[in-house]
Structure formats: C-alpha cells, structure tokens
Design an enzyme around this catalytic site. Structure first.
Site, PDB file in Angstrom:
ATOM      1  N   SER A 250      21.337  -0.852   0.299  1.00 12.33           N
ATOM      2  CA  SER A 250      22.105   0.171   0.214  1.00 12.33           C
ATOM      3  C   SER A 250      22.913  -0.221  -1.015  1.00 12.33           C
ATOM      4  CB  SER A 250      23.200  -0.789   1.715  1.00 12.33           C
ATOM      5  OG  SER A 250      23.955  -1.402   1.019  1.00 12.33           O
ATOM      6  N   LYS A 251      24.255   0.770  -1.186  1.00 12.88           N
ATOM      7  CA  LYS A 251      24.979   0.806  -2.457  1.00 12.88           C
ATOM      8  C   LYS A 251      24.990  -0.266  -2.788  1.00 12.88           C
ATOM      9  CE  LYS A 251      26.182   5.039  -3.470  1.00 12.88           C
ATOM     10  NZ  LYS A 251      25.805   6.166  -2.116  1.00 12.88           N
ATOM     11  N   ARG A 252      25.214  -0.971  -2.076  1.00 12.01           N
ATOM     12  CA  ARG A 252      26.094  -2.814  -2.851  1.00 12.01           C
ATOM     13  C   ARG A 252      24.994  -3.380  -2.964  1.00 12.01           C
ATOM     14  NH1 ARG A 252      27.684  -4.492   3.321  1.00 12.01           N
ATOM     15  NH2 ARG A 252      27.463  -2.247   3.429  1.00 12.01           N
ATOM     16  N   GLY A 254      23.675  -2.408  -5.564  1.00 14.17           N
ATOM     17  CA  GLY A 254      23.447  -2.255  -7.166  1.00 14.17           C
ATOM     18  C   GLY A 254      22.243  -1.039  -7.615  1.00 14.17           C
TER      19      GLY A 254
END
Ligand code: GLU
Length: 482
Positions: A250-252, A254
């Site tokens: 996911s976006k987390r 990076g």
C-alpha cells in the site's frame, strides 16, 4: 474461441503496480494464445477520475511494453449503451426503482448492526405497489435502480487461478444498485459492476483476468451476464501483491505507482520482467526473460493462489542484470535524467567523448539507475573536496614529489587513453624508484579526492577529457606540500 482480454484501469490515481502486474498477466496470456489485448479506461466515477491519471496510465503501460490491440475505450463515452441495458433489465422486471433516502438506508443498516446482523439491503422496495410508487414519484423522491438478487441462488465458477469458487446469493448484500439515483424515468449513472459486464460482453472479452480483490464482484457480475442474456466469460483472479511483512502493498510502503519505480531507477524491461514473477513462475525456474519469452511459457496453472510477496532484492538483482548488459550508448540516455536532476552539467550532445566512457565504466556497478548520481559525482565539478583519508594519503612522505612528477609527465603525455595513464604511472614509478602502489594511491587521492571510487585509470581518462585532471593534481600538490 478467440481469446480477448482487457486491462480496465480506473483513472483515479497514477498507474498502480497491482494494475500494471494485472496488465502484464493479461498481456502474457493474450500473446500466448495469439489473442487480443484491449485497454479500457473505467472513468465513470466523474469525481475521482482525472485526465492526468489517464495519461499517466496510458504512458506507463506503453513504457512497460504493454502494447494493446484495441482501445483505449472510455466508459464515459459509452453511457448511452449502459442506460439502454439498464432499461432492458427494468423492462424484463429484473430490476426496479428503489426510493429510500440515504437516511432511511443508514437507519436500516444501524438496526441490522444492533441485531448483530451483517448489513444488507432488505429488498423492501422490490414489491412496491403502483400506488406507493406513484406517491414517491409525486413527492419528487429520486430512485436508484436495483437488480434483483435471488437469495437462494448458488453462483459457481471455475476460476483459472483459484479453482472452483461458489457464492450464495444471500451473501451478496441484497438487491444491488446498478445505477445511481435519478428522478422520474431517467436512468442515473450506471455503476461499476453493471458497466463492466456490459462492456466485457460488448467487447467480446473471453477471459476476465483481474486482481483477487474483485472475487466478491464476480458472483454479482455472473448474475448480470445471465440476466442480460450474455455468455459468461472465464475468470482468473490473480493473487494480491504483499509487502515484506505479508500485508497488502500500500501507500505506506512508499512505492505504489509505476512512476515511483521508474524514478527510483528501475528499467521498464526489469520491472516488467519482475512483474511476471509476482505470482507466476516459469516451468524451468528461469527468472530473466523478455515479455515475449515469458509469453511463450505463460499458463494459469503456474499462477499461485497465495499472495505474491514483493521481493526488493530480486527486483534489484533483475534490474542490475539488465543494466550490466546495456551498451554505453544505450545506457547513457537512461542515466542523463538522473545526472541532470542532481544538477550535474553533463551534456549528452557535446560531452560524448567522456560521457560514453563514464557510462561504460559505471554500468557494471549499477543496481538502480539512480546509483549513477553517486558514481558520477567525481566527474561533476572541476575540483573535489579532499576526504580526510585522501588528505592523510597526500601528506605522506614522498607523495608531494610523486604528484609533481606526474604533473611533469602529463605535460609530455596527456592522459587521453588508458594506455597513456598506464605509461605515465610506470614512468613515474620507475624514475622515482618507489612502489607502484604509492603512485596509485596518491593519484586516487589527488584525482578523486577520496580513497574509494571507480577504476582509477578509466576515471583519469574521463577527467582528462573533461579538462579537470590538471587542476585537481595542482590542488593535490598544494595539499601534499603543506
Ligand atoms: N476498474 C476496475 C479496477 O481498476 C477494473 C476491474 C476489472 O478488471 O473488472 O479495479
């Protein structure tokens, strides 16, 4: 049956790595089967869809080598067709208008939650009387259009990845909304599960290959195919991409978009090669191949059901294999954007005489294209600050004389080729009667400002062609003499 597959991204963000991997699997299957690969932009969500995301997706797919045979088709241009098909279901009595307000629907959900029941639409407007309908209409209430789902139905398909899958009608959340609210006899905006079926049927898609997150949509879509009298295609739901901790990427983490990977310095060939391995493996465990080669070997029996863990080390390894094989002339244009972004005044048109040797020299050391910034910094400015280690070297006994001797020698023999550098080094070693190692270390400190870095002889030639070697040697001589 002729194979026709599609990638159907929604332009609500840049090209996502998961979408790109799904595109790769579609492409591999199409090419393996001699079929067609289509691109359809699912831009019916007018609020979240943006033309710049469409451009990014189209460009990213091209960059990765995913050439499509038909499209891009835009759902936003096909609304009449969808409305016509909604009308078909209304006319057949398979869909109906439901007039609940958003408040009534949330009250229904809350009551279900209070009873510890899963939220679902209770189908209460399926059986409105003509009088009830008339009074809602007279009150000017907008209506969504719902498709009737038989709770008793069992919906089954044989998924090409997951094997037999079955769902109960009662687990689909009640009669489903297929078009947003509108007033009177208008049909509001048709929604994803509906339009995807209309399009896949209209575009004669034979195999729907998409991410596992869509498995729950498939039973609803199968019911819609049947209701509209369309042939149900084959389905293949590909495993999710997981991060190293085993959670959905996911976006987390990076990086999620193909752009991010591109900026980090992965080549299109390496990234698409790596994506073929995200959930699929070749029969002989081969890991390096072009898309064309992978297409020859691709089949769904070798696609895993389990999530595919993203393995940075493998991606780095594949990328380095591609980079190490690039001839300097191919590599140089790939490196230029990184050098320019770092502010180096390298010019690919006028500086080829030293840029090509530079690209050739650092190529075998690259893992990601971005590494060229670090490896290129020795050549970016006329002088370099001397590191502490370089200063230690320069101030050792005999080094001042050695550098003076080198400065004298290059007056006679400019270091324009590796052979010139070798001959200067040998000549100075001999005339001073010192060890070659002392000359080499001193030259490294003087020319590169550091005791570590790329090949000394090749670097010197590059610095000379760039016009930097004399100045660096003069500065080193000053340090050595101090
Ligand atoms: N627009 C959907 C998505 O981006 C497509 C899903 C499908 O392939 O049916 O996830």
């Amino acid at each position: 049956m002729s194979v026709r597959v599609r990638i159907a991204p929604s332009p609500t963000g840049n090209l996502h790595i998961g979408t790109a991997r799904t595109a790769v699997f579609n492409w591999l299957f199409a090419r393996n089967q001699g079929g067609q690969f289509l691109l359809r932009i699912e831009d019916t969500d007018l609020e979240r869809s943006k033309p710049e995301y469409t451009d990014n997706i189209v460009e990213g797919l091209k960059w990765l080598g995913m050439d499509w045979d038909e499209g891009p088709f835009y759902q936003s241009q096909r609304l009449d067709l969808y409305r016509e098909k909604v009308q078909v279901l209304l006319d057949k009595g398979l869909a109906y208008r439901a007039y609940e307000t958003p408040e009534e629907l949330s009250a229904m959900r809350e009551a279900q939650q209070a009873r510890k029941q899963a939220p679902r639409y209770n189908n209460q407007h399926r059986t409105l009387t003509p009088e009830q309908i008339e009074s809602f209409e007279a009150a000017g209430r907008p209506a969504v259009i719902r498709f009737k789902i038989d709770d008793e139905r069992e919906i089954k398909w044989h998924d090409l990845v997951r094997g037999p899958v079955s769902w109960k009608g009662q687990d689909l959340g009640g009669d489903m909304v297929i078009a947003r609210a509108s007033s009177g006899s208008d049909v509001g905006q048709p929604l994803y599960n509906f339009v995807v079926v209309v399009d896949d049927a209209d575009m004669a898609i034979s195999h729907v290959i998409r991410g596992e997150d869509h498995v729950g949509n498939t039973p609803k879509q199968i019911l819609l195919y049947e209701a509209l009298g369309f042939t149900v295609p084959e389905f293949a739901h590909t495993p999710l991409i997981l991060n190293e901790q085993g959670a959905k990427l996911s976006k987390r983490d990076g990086v999620t978009s193909v752009n991010d990977f591109r900026e980090m310095g992965f080549t299109a060939e390496a990234l698409s090669n790596y994506m073929t391995l995200l959930g699929w493996s070749a029969p002989d465990a081969q890991e390096l191949f072009s898309l064309e080669e992978a297409a020859k070997l691709f089949s769904f029996d070798r696609v895993n059901k389990a999530g595919a863990k993203f393995d940075w080390d493998k991606l780095d390894w594949i990328n380095s294999q591609y980079l190490h094989e690039q001839p300097a002339a191919e590599l140089l244009p790939m490196l230029m954007p990184y050098w320019q972004a770092a502010g180096y005044d390298f010019d690919a048109d006028t500086d080829k005489d030293w840029l090509l040797p530079l690209a050739a020299m650092i190529g075998p050391s690259l893992t990601r294209l971005k590494d060229c910034v670090e490896l290129g910094h020795f050549f970016a400015t006329p002088t370099m600050a001397f590191s502490e280690k370089a200063k230690d070297q320069l101030t050792q006994a005999g080094v001042a004389e050695a550098i003076e001797a080198v400065i004298a020698a290059i007056g006679e023999t400019p270091v324009n080729e590796p052979a010139d550098a070798k001959s200067v080094i040998n000549q100075v070693t001999k005339s001073l009667g010192v060890k070659k190692g002392l000359i080499m270390r001193s030259l490294r400190a003087a020319l590169m400002g550091d005791m570590q870095g790329p090949d000394l002889v090749e670097s010197w030639v590059i610095l000379h062609r760039r016009g930097f070697d004399q100045q660096r040697l003069a500065e080193a001589a000053a340090v050595a003499a101090s």
